[in-house]
Design an enzyme around this catalytic site. Structure first.
Site, PDB file in Angstrom:
ATOM      1  N   TYR A 113     -16.714  -0.440  10.488  1.00 12.36           N
ATOM      2  CA  TYR A 113     -15.932  -0.318   9.263  1.00 12.36           C
ATOM      3  C   TYR A 113     -15.218   1.036   9.267  1.00 12.36           C
ATOM      4  O   TYR A 113     -15.845   2.086   9.151  1.00 12.36           O
ATOM      5  CB  TYR A 113     -16.817  -0.406   8.022  1.00 12.36           C
ATOM      6  N   PRO A 152      -5.879 -16.952   5.743  1.00  6.65           N
ATOM      7  CA  PRO A 152      -4.966 -18.028   5.379  1.00  6.65           C
ATOM      8  C   PRO A 152      -5.562 -19.382   5.759  1.00  6.65           C
ATOM      9  O   PRO A 152      -6.118 -19.548   6.844  1.00  6.65           O
ATOM     10  CB  PRO A 152      -3.706 -17.712   6.192  1.00  6.65           C
TER      11      PRO A 152
END
Length: 313
Positions: A70, A232
């Site tokens: 991260y 998506p």
């Protein structure tokens, strides 16, 4: 920096505000934690990132979910700066991927045993810890996400052997699994799995059988992408008519309804919603005390699961 001994929230707070606690390898973790990935967005303002983490603890949160990949170590360093030994904050990290700043997405798989060991060592250094209370082995069994190819196709037994060795050495306290199949969890049970992190939400309930196994075995269930729609083509919880109707009726946000449903669905569920915004943080924590009545739950339970599987390569 705390080592992750069992601890409640700071004096003056209430675990009821964060939904109570779940036992995770002997640690009483609040049912609403903090997923630290989105702290990457505050890389230009470290003080704001530290303040946000401190605010989470003030609200009653007692654990954060992180990874070395991260922000290429930035997020771990902020966690190290934010908490001291007396804060009672448990850190849960993961290995199985590594930063790839120049890649199409900023991480790549790192599944080989030597890479898993190196990942733990990197986490220890950036977090400033001698021992990480819980470390998840992030595999690539289930989507959405990356799929292993070539030398990254590694047998589970080899991976569990190095994770168990790291636990025996005292570098990690307990072993969790992430992005895994039902069969993987069944095979891993003998090593003592304490939590499973998989993509799961009201509208993507493909892992219901795995969730039941976790309930039976006393394993914490930690859904990521809890509102769907992170890629998506994936359905979004907040676009669902039943969720919108419940949110209007209870005067809360659709996101809060989606998160609250997860907490109501099984008693072993722990949420780790992430944010870089203080107001959003408070809304996430408030989900712990949001009660859904029987009629609302029936309506939400009847929502069709519209599973998608987006593979990144």
């Amino acid at each position: 920096m705390p080592e992750g001994t069992p601890a409640g929230p700071p004096e003056g707070t209430s675990t009821a505000r964060v939904g109570g606690t779940v036992d995770v390898g002997g640690l009483a973790l609040t049912r609403v934690g903090f997923g630290a990935m989105q702290l990457e967005r505050l890389e230009g303002d470290r003080d704001a990132a530290v303040t946000l983490l401190r605010r989470a603890v003030e609200l009653g949160v007692n654990h954060v979910d992180t990874a070395q990949f991260y922000g290429n170590g930035f997020v771990n360093e902020v966690i190290r700066d934010a908490f001291g030994d007396d804060d009672g904050v448990t850190v849960v990290s993961k290995v199985g991927a590594t930063p790839d700043p120049g890649g199409r997405i900023p991480l790549r798989l790192a599944q080989r045993p030597e890479e898993l060991r190196a990942g733990v060592e990197d986490n220890l250094r950036s977090l400033g810890l001698d021992r990480i209370p819980v470390v998840n082995l992030r595999r690539a069994d289930s989507g959405p996400g990356l799929r292993a190819e070539g030398d990254q196709v590694v047998g589970l037994d080899d991976q569990l052997a190095v994770m168990t060795a790291l636990r025996d050495e005292g570098k990690i306290g307990a072993i969790g699994l992430s992005a895994v199949s039902l069969e993987t969890v069944r095979r891993a049970l003998p090593v003592g799995v304490v939590c499973v992190q998989n993509s799961y939400s009201l509208v993507s309930r493909q892992d219901e059988e795995l969730l039941r196994l976790c309930v039976e075995q006393g394993i914490a269930w930690v859904p990521f992408f809890p509102l769907g729609g992170s890629f998506p083509g994936l359905p979004k919880v907040t676009d669902t008519p039943e969720v919108l109707e419940a949110a209007k009726s209870l005067d809360v946000s659709p996101a809060q309804i989606g998160l609250a449903w997860l907490l109501h669905h099984t008693p072993n569920t722990i949420l780790i919603p992430g944010t870089a915004d203080p107001a959003h943080l408070e809304a996430n924590v408030a989900v712990g005390s949001l009660r859904l009545d029987a009629a609302t739950l029936r309506s939400l339970d009847a929502v069709e699961s519209r599973t998608g599987d987006i593979i990144l390569d």
